[in-house]
Design a protein around this motif. Sequence first.
Motif, PDB file in Angstrom:
ATOM      1  N   ALA A 224       0.835  -1.203   0.000  1.00  0.00           N
ATOM      2  CA  ALA A 224       0.000   0.000   0.000  1.00  0.00           C
ATOM      3  C   ALA A 224       0.868   1.250   0.000  1.00  0.00           C
ATOM      4  O   ALA A 224       1.978   1.266   0.532  1.00  0.00           O
ATOM      5  N   SER A 225       0.328   2.301  -0.610  1.00  0.00           N
ATOM      6  CA  SER A 225       1.023   3.591  -0.612  1.00  0.00           C
ATOM      7  C   SER A 225       0.431   4.557   0.408  1.00  0.00           C
ATOM      8  O   SER A 225       1.022   5.593   0.699  1.00  0.00           O
ATOM      9  N   ARG A 226      -0.732   4.205   0.953  1.00  0.00           N
ATOM     10  CA  ARG A 226      -1.393   5.108   1.890  1.00  0.00           C
ATOM     11  C   ARG A 226      -2.239   4.304   2.867  1.00  0.00           C
ATOM     12  O   ARG A 226      -2.859   3.313   2.502  1.00  0.00           O
ATOM     13  N   VAL A 227      -2.290   4.769   4.124  1.00  0.00           N
ATOM     14  CA  VAL A 227      -3.095   4.143   5.170  1.00  0.00           C
ATOM     15  C   VAL A 227      -3.852   5.240   5.903  1.00  0.00           C
ATOM     16  O   VAL A 227      -3.298   6.309   6.174  1.00  0.00           O
ATOM     17  N   ILE A 228      -5.102   4.969   6.214  1.00  0.00           N
ATOM     18  CA  ILE A 228      -5.913   5.894   7.001  1.00  0.00           C
ATOM     19  C   ILE A 228      -6.255   5.220   8.325  1.00  0.00           C
ATOM     20  O   ILE A 228      -6.830   4.126   8.344  1.00  0.00           O
ATOM     21  N   VAL A 229      -5.879   5.859   9.430  1.00  0.00           N
ATOM     22  CA  VAL A 229      -6.207   5.359  10.768  1.00  0.00           C
ATOM     23  C   VAL A 229      -7.223   6.316  11.368  1.00  0.00           C
ATOM     24  O   VAL A 229      -6.952   7.505  11.539  1.00  0.00           O
ATOM     25  N   ASN A 230      -8.395   5.786  11.691  1.00  0.00           N
ATOM     26  CA  ASN A 230      -9.485   6.625  12.189  1.00  0.00           C
ATOM     27  C   ASN A 230     -10.005   6.063  13.512  1.00  0.00           C
ATOM     28  O   ASN A 230     -10.396   4.897  13.587  1.00  0.00           O
ATOM     29  N   GLY A 231      -9.981   6.880  14.559  1.00  0.00           N
ATOM     30  CA  GLY A 231     -10.514   6.493  15.866  1.00  0.00           C
ATOM     31  C   GLY A 231     -11.691   7.373  16.228  1.00  0.00           C
ATOM     32  O   GLY A 231     -11.594   8.601  16.195  1.00  0.00           O
ATOM     33  N   GLU A 232     -12.828   6.750  16.575  1.00  0.00           N
ATOM     34  CA  GLU A 232     -14.040   7.494  16.885  1.00  0.00           C
ATOM     35  C   GLU A 232     -14.713   6.895  18.112  1.00  0.00           C
ATOM     36  O   GLU A 232     -14.583   5.705  18.388  1.00  0.00           O
ATOM     37  N   GLY A 233     -15.466   7.751  18.843  1.00  0.00           N
ATOM     38  CA  GLY A 233     -16.305   7.261  19.923  1.00  0.00           C
ATOM     39  C   GLY A 233     -15.815   7.664  21.297  1.00  0.00           C
ATOM     40  O   GLY A 233     -14.956   8.521  21.467  1.00  0.00           O
ATOM     41  N   ASN A 234     -16.390   6.997  22.315  1.00  0.00           N
ATOM     42  CA  ASN A 234     -16.043   7.255  23.702  1.00  0.00           C
ATOM     43  C   ASN A 234     -15.883   5.936  24.441  1.00  0.00           C
ATOM     44  O   ASN A 234     -15.849   4.880  23.819  1.00  0.00           O
ATOM     45  N   ARG A 235     -15.827   6.011  25.758  1.00  0.00           N
ATOM     46  CA  ARG A 235     -15.551   4.802  26.555  1.00  0.00           C
ATOM     47  C   ARG A 235     -16.619   3.727  26.367  1.00  0.00           C
ATOM     48  O   ARG A 235     -16.320   2.550  26.426  1.00  0.00           O
ATOM     49  N   GLN A 236     -17.857   4.125  26.126  1.00  0.00           N
ATOM     50  CA  GLN A 236     -18.947   3.164  26.021  1.00  0.00           C
ATOM     51  C   GLN A 236     -19.054   2.529  24.634  1.00  0.00           C
ATOM     52  O   GLN A 236     -19.410   1.360  24.516  1.00  0.00           O
ATOM     53  N   ALA A 237     -18.778   3.277  23.610  1.00  0.00           N
ATOM     54  CA  ALA A 237     -18.879   2.753  22.237  1.00  0.00           C
ATOM     55  C   ALA A 237     -17.829   3.445  21.376  1.00  0.00           C
ATOM     56  O   ALA A 237     -17.853   4.659  21.221  1.00  0.00           O
ATOM     57  N   TRP A 238     -16.899   2.661  20.832  1.00  0.00           N
ATOM     58  CA  TRP A 238     -15.825   3.237  20.032  1.00  0.00           C
ATOM     59  C   TRP A 238     -15.385   2.239  18.973  1.00  0.00           C
ATOM     60  O   TRP A 238     -15.681   1.042  19.061  1.00  0.00           O
ATOM     61  N   HIS A 239     -14.693   2.746  17.985  1.00  0.00           N
ATOM     62  CA  HIS A 239     -14.081   1.877  16.979  1.00  0.00           C
ATOM     63  C   HIS A 239     -12.837   2.551  16.422  1.00  0.00           C
ATOM     64  O   HIS A 239     -12.724   3.774  16.399  1.00  0.00           O
ATOM     65  N   VAL A 240     -11.905   1.730  15.980  1.00  0.00           N
ATOM     66  CA  VAL A 240     -10.682   2.185  15.324  1.00  0.00           C
ATOM     67  C   VAL A 240     -10.571   1.440  14.001  1.00  0.00           C
ATOM     68  O   VAL A 240     -10.599   0.204  13.975  1.00  0.00           O
ATOM     69  N   ASP A 241     -10.467   2.190  12.906  1.00  0.00           N
ATOM     70  CA  ASP A 241     -10.342   1.610  11.570  1.00  0.00           C
ATOM     71  C   ASP A 241      -8.943   1.861  11.025  1.00  0.00           C
ATOM     72  O   ASP A 241      -8.422   2.971  11.135  1.00  0.00           O
ATOM     73  N   ILE A 242      -8.349   0.810  10.443  1.00  0.00           N
ATOM     74  CA  ILE A 242      -7.084   0.943   9.719  1.00  0.00           C
ATOM     75  C   ILE A 242      -7.350   0.474   8.289  1.00  0.00           C
ATOM     76  O   ILE A 242      -7.530  -0.721   8.039  1.00  0.00           O
TER      77      ILE A 242
END
Length: 277
Positions: free
Chosen positions: A205-223
């Motif tokens: 890959a030439s590019r990666v997007i790391v996205n973290g959203e949410g709070n202590r009760q409901a969250w997700h991290v996408d790579i």
Amino acid sequence: MSYRQIKWIILIVPSIIVGLWEFVRHQFLIPYISMGLGNFITPVILFVVSVTLLYRLFALLERVQEELNVERAHKAELEAREQLARELHDGIAQSLFLLSVKIDKAERQMTQAGAEGGLDELRKTVHEVNRYVRQSISNLKYPGDRSEDGQVTMGHRVGHLAEEAQVHAQVSWNLDEDGFTAREQVELLACIREALFNVRKHASASRVIVNGEGNRQAWHVDIRDNGTGFRNKSYLEDRDKYGIKIMRERTEEMGWNLSISSEEGSTLVRIESRKGE
């Protein structure tokens, strides 16, 4: 203004002001102000000075003290990290290096004796663990960026993980870290590190997007990467995919969900948690 200077000003200013008032009072105001009125005005002057000048000085003193406490905590953290890194280096890292040397020596002896090599898997595992330990030592020694209040955030650490993995990553971190325990932060960062290294090793890959959203009760991290992807889901069950196996074990132990999906030109790794589920 230093902490010591503020303390001396707080101690000296009331005495100077009262002294000046008493001097003016007795030298110039005796014919106009009675003794009783003068005694009443003195505490009033002290009160006015306290709620104006001294109040601000005490607030400044508290702020300086808080900054000193943060600096002491930062120094203590760095010393603890340095000590842990030294112990890892002197203990585990050196032992792993010695073990890898012995495995190489044993394999050469087996080759010379005409026996088929059966140590490839073991050597690969030892080298992989050795690499992880040395990366951990490097992370402990590196102080990291800090937010405005002096705290190291996971968003900053994710950026450093991308630099270590040598991938071009765009980090969007809107995950509220309040309430996350130290262990949860360590495990989450370890999973993100493994995902980033997998991108470098396998995805092209030439590019990666790391996205973290949410709070202590409901969250997700996408790579998400823009690499080659994979079509066969059995690829994830390959016994040589140690990184994916370790990620699954970590997320299962923490009660999180791990999903890996792919299509041509893209792969998405999602780590998520919902306390209500």
